[in-house]
Design a protein around this motif. Structure first.
Motif, mmCIF file in Angstrom:
data_model
loop_
_atom_site.group_PDB
_atom_site.id
_atom_site.type_symbol
_atom_site.label_atom_id
_atom_site.label_comp_id
_atom_site.label_asym_id
_atom_site.label_seq_id
_atom_site.Cartn_x
_atom_site.Cartn_y
_atom_site.Cartn_z
ATOM 1 N N GLY A 53 0.818 -1.161 -0.077
ATOM 2 C CA GLY A 53 -0.183 0.087 0.041
ATOM 3 C C GLY A 53 0.798 1.180 -0.202
ATOM 4 N N SER A 54 1.803 1.133 0.879
ATOM 5 C CA SER A 54 2.767 2.369 0.801
ATOM 6 C C SER A 54 3.721 2.652 -0.337
ATOM 7 C CB SER A 54 3.852 2.306 1.771
ATOM 8 O OG SER A 54 3.161 2.127 3.125
ATOM 9 N N LEU A 55 3.822 1.485 -1.081
ATOM 10 C CA LEU A 55 4.577 1.421 -2.309
ATOM 11 C C LEU A 55 3.555 2.129 -3.432
ATOM 12 C CD1 LEU A 55 6.629 -1.763 -2.491
ATOM 13 C CD2 LEU A 55 7.331 0.498 -2.292
ATOM 14 N N GLU A 56 2.210 1.805 -3.309
ATOM 15 C CA GLU A 56 1.257 2.171 -4.607
ATOM 16 C C GLU A 56 1.340 3.699 -4.345
ATOM 17 O OE1 GLU A 56 -2.101 0.134 -3.635
ATOM 18 O OE2 GLU A 56 -1.584 -1.897 -4.937
ATOM 19 N N GLY A 57 1.153 4.202 -2.948
ATOM 20 C CA GLY A 57 0.957 5.838 -2.460
ATOM 21 C C GLY A 57 2.120 6.409 -2.981
ATOM 22 N N ILE A 58 3.635 5.715 -2.998
ATOM 23 C CA ILE A 58 4.659 6.424 -3.221
ATOM 24 C C ILE A 58 4.802 6.333 -4.827
ATOM 25 C CG2 ILE A 58 7.469 6.163 -3.577
ATOM 26 C CD1 ILE A 58 7.159 4.906 -0.597
ATOM 27 N N VAL A 59 4.439 5.346 -5.668
ATOM 28 C CA VAL A 59 4.553 5.348 -7.141
ATOM 29 C C VAL A 59 3.382 6.348 -7.567
ATOM 30 C CG1 VAL A 59 3.775 3.725 -9.071
ATOM 31 C CG2 VAL A 59 5.050 2.997 -7.331
ATOM 32 N N GLU A 60 2.075 6.392 -6.834
ATOM 33 C CA GLU A 60 0.997 7.322 -7.397
ATOM 34 C C GLU A 60 1.672 8.687 -7.225
ATOM 35 O OE1 GLU A 60 -3.302 8.436 -6.340
ATOM 36 O OE2 GLU A 60 -2.449 6.900 -5.489
ATOM 37 N N GLN A 61 2.381 9.147 -6.159
ATOM 38 C CA GLN A 61 2.920 10.503 -6.037
ATOM 39 C C GLN A 61 3.938 10.936 -6.931
ATOM 40 O OE1 GLN A 61 1.715 12.747 -3.928
ATOM 41 N NE2 GLN A 61 3.318 14.195 -4.806
ATOM 42 N N ARG A 62 4.916 9.777 -7.075
ATOM 43 C CA ARG A 62 6.099 9.737 -8.246
ATOM 44 C C ARG A 62 5.534 9.909 -9.677
ATOM 45 N NH1 ARG A 62 10.980 7.796 -5.849
ATOM 46 N NH2 ARG A 62 11.023 8.872 -3.828
ATOM 47 N N THR A 63 4.316 9.209 -9.763
ATOM 48 C CA THR A 63 3.635 9.649 -11.090
ATOM 49 C C THR A 63 3.125 10.995 -11.376
ATOM 50 O OG1 THR A 63 3.061 7.013 -11.215
ATOM 51 C CG2 THR A 63 1.993 8.535 -12.896
ATOM 52 N N LYS A 64 2.732 11.455 -10.239
ATOM 53 C CA LYS A 64 1.873 12.649 -10.347
ATOM 54 C C LYS A 64 3.123 13.842 -10.652
ATOM 55 C CE LYS A 64 -1.108 15.846 -7.650
ATOM 56 N NZ LYS A 64 -1.810 16.004 -6.341
ATOM 57 N N ASP A 65 3.979 13.559 -9.775
ATOM 58 C CA ASP A 65 5.237 14.568 -9.791
ATOM 59 C C ASP A 65 5.772 14.492 -11.254
ATOM 60 O OD1 ASP A 65 5.082 15.083 -7.125
ATOM 61 O OD2 ASP A 65 6.485 13.827 -6.450
ATOM 62 N N ILE A 66 6.062 13.310 -11.837
ATOM 63 C CA ILE A 66 6.663 13.320 -13.359
ATOM 64 C C ILE A 66 5.890 13.866 -14.106
ATOM 65 C CG2 ILE A 66 7.206 11.743 -15.121
ATOM 66 C CD1 ILE A 66 8.214 9.765 -12.829
ATOM 67 N N GLU A 67 4.378 13.666 -14.195
ATOM 68 C CA GLU A 67 3.395 14.555 -15.030
ATOM 69 C C GLU A 67 3.228 16.016 -14.922
ATOM 70 O OE1 GLU A 67 -0.468 12.743 -13.701
ATOM 71 O OE2 GLU A 67 -0.015 10.861 -14.937
ATOM 72 N N GLU A 68 3.606 16.381 -13.526
ATOM 73 C CA GLU A 68 3.670 17.837 -13.318
ATOM 74 C C GLU A 68 4.808 18.474 -13.839
ATOM 75 O OE1 GLU A 68 3.602 18.655 -9.245
ATOM 76 O OE2 GLU A 68 1.424 18.252 -9.068
ATOM 77 N N ARG A 69 6.058 17.583 -13.944
ATOM 78 C CA ARG A 69 7.491 17.987 -14.561
ATOM 79 C C ARG A 69 7.134 18.140 -15.974
ATOM 80 N NH1 ARG A 69 11.923 15.119 -10.828
ATOM 81 N NH2 ARG A 69 11.592 16.179 -9.002
ATOM 82 N N ASN A 70 6.663 17.060 -16.603
ATOM 83 C CA ASN A 70 6.514 17.116 -18.149
ATOM 84 C C ASN A 70 5.621 18.294 -18.369
ATOM 85 O OD1 ASN A 70 7.929 14.762 -18.331
ATOM 86 N ND2 ASN A 70 6.037 13.490 -18.126
ATOM 87 N N GLU A 71 4.422 18.540 -17.522
ATOM 88 C CA GLU A 71 3.550 19.647 -18.071
ATOM 89 C C GLU A 71 4.469 20.947 -17.904
ATOM 90 O OE1 GLU A 71 -0.573 21.713 -16.315
ATOM 91 O OE2 GLU A 71 0.141 19.820 -15.619
ATOM 92 N N LYS A 72 5.368 21.091 -16.867
ATOM 93 C CA LYS A 72 6.007 22.362 -16.982
ATOM 94 C C LYS A 72 7.095 22.529 -18.204
ATOM 95 C CE LYS A 72 5.998 22.829 -11.713
ATOM 96 N NZ LYS A 72 6.749 22.762 -10.650
ATOM 97 N N LEU A 73 7.790 21.506 -18.113
ATOM 98 C CA LEU A 73 8.716 21.245 -19.469
ATOM 99 C C LEU A 73 8.045 21.682 -20.696
ATOM 100 C CD1 LEU A 73 10.930 18.166 -18.770
ATOM 101 C CD2 LEU A 73 11.504 20.433 -18.388
ATOM 102 N N GLU A 74 6.696 21.107 -20.947
ATOM 103 C CA GLU A 74 5.871 21.714 -22.259
ATOM 104 C C GLU A 74 5.816 23.023 -22.254
ATOM 105 O OE1 GLU A 74 2.552 19.038 -22.095
ATOM 106 O OE2 GLU A 74 3.752 17.038 -22.624
#
Length: 288
Positions: free
Chosen positions: A205-226
C-alpha cells in the motif's frame, strides 16, 4: 502400487524434539527395567529372570551415562532399541514358554523408534519386530509343538502388567508431546507468515502511494517542461529576435536619430525579455 508402498515405507516427517527427549526416555526405561529387576527379586515374574534383567539394567545404565554426556544421537537411540530387542529375543529363546508375554512387549520398540528417531526408522523397526515375531512363532512351534500351557499367577502378572501399562502410556505420552510441540511450532510459524503477509500488504500500500505520488510529480514536471518549451519557442524568441535585429542594425547605422530609435527598441525588447524570463521562472517553480 509398488511405488505407493515404497513411498509409504520411505517417507518421513521430522518431528522437532527437545534436547532432553532422548535422555528422559532412556532414564525412564532404565528406571522401569530397575523396577522389573526389583519385581523379579521379590516375586518370580514367570517371564524372565534376574540373570537376564540385571545385564539389561547394566547395559541401559551405561547407555544412560552415554546419553547424559554426549547428548542427542541417533546412534544412542538405536543402541537402546537394539538392547531391548536383544533382551526380548534372548528371553524367548531361553524361556520359549514366555512368548505370550513378549509378543505384547515387542510393539514398544517401533514406538520408541519414533520417539528416538523419525517415522522412517519406526517403519523399519516395525518390519523387524513383525518378522521377529513370526520367527519366534516358528521357533516356539519347533520347541513346544502347536501350543503350550502358560501358568498365570495373579501377583507376578499384575506387577509385570503395571510396568507394561506405564511403558505404553509413557510411549504414547511422548508421541503426543512431540506432535503437540510440532503443532505449536507450526502454529507459531503460521502466525509469523500471517504477520509477514500483513506487513507486505502494508508495504505494498505504501509503495502504491509512493508510485502514485512519483507519477503525479513526473506528470507535473512534464507539464512544466511542455509549458517551458512553448514559452521558449513563442514568448522568449520574439523579444530576443528584436534585440538581435536591433544590434545588427546598430553596427551599420550612422544616423543619431536612427541609433536612438534602435536603442529604444533594444531597451523595450530587453525589458520584455526580462519579463518573459521572470514569468517562465515563476511558472516552472509554481506547484500544482
Amino acid at each position: 502400487m509398488d511405488l505407493k508402498l515404497r513411498g509409504w515405507l520411505l517417507k518421513d516427517y521430522n518431528i522437532p524434539k527437545s534436547e532432553g527427549t532422548q535422555l528422559i526416555t532412556i532414564t525412564i526405561l532404565t528406571v522401569l527395567i530397575g523396577c522389573l529387576a526389583i519385581g523379579e527379586y521379590l516375586v518370580d515374574l514367570r517371564a524372565t529372570s534376574l540373570s537376564l534383567i540385571l545385564p539389561l539394567f547394566g547395559a541401559n545404565f551405561i547407555l544412560l551415562v552415554w546419553a547424559k554426556y554426549y547428548g542427542n544421537s541417533k546412534l544412542i537411540g538405536h543402541a537402546q532399541l537394539l538392547i531391548l530387542y536383544i533382551m526380548f529375543q534372548v528371553s524367548i529363546y531361553m524361556l520359549p514358554n514366555t512368548f505370550h508375554v513378549f509378543v505384547y512387549w515387542m510393539p514398544a520398540i517401533p514406538l520408541l523408534a519414533f520417539i528416538f528417531g523419525n517415522l522412517r526408522s519406526s517403519y523399519i523397526w516395525l518390519l523387524v519386530t513383525l518378522t521377529t515375531i513370526w520367527m519366534d512363532v516358528i521357533y516356539g512351534n519347533s520347541v513346544n509343538g502347536g501350543a503350550y500351557i502358560a501358568e498365570i499367577p495373579y501377583l507376578p502378572y499384575a506387577f509385570a502388567g503395571t510396568i507394561f501399562n506405564i511403558t505404553v502410556v509413557f510411549c504414547f505420552a511422548s508421541l503426543y508431546s512431540l506432535l503437540g510441540r510440532a503443532y505449536s511450532k507450526l502454529r507459531s510459524k503460521n502466525r509469523e507468515v500471517v504477520e509477514l503477509i500483513s506487513q507486505l500488504k502494508e508495504m505494498n500500500g505504501s509503495l502504491e502511494g509512493i508510485v502514485e505520488q512519483r507519477t503525479k510529480d513526473i506528470e507535473e514536471r512534464n507539464e512544466k517542461l511542455e509549458k517551458f518549451a512553448f514559452m521558449n519557442s513563442h514568448l522568449v524568441r520574439a523579444p530576443l529576435a528584436n534585440i538581435l535585429g536591433a544590434v545588427n542594425h546598430l553596427t551599420d547605422e550612422r544616423d543619431a536619430n536612427k541609433t536612438k530609435e534602435l536603442m529604444d527598441i533594444l531597451k523595450v525588447s530587453a525589458v520584455n525579455l526580462d519579463d518573459v524570463i521572470k514569468e517562465v521562472g515563476k511558472s516552472l517553480s509554481q506547484k500544482h
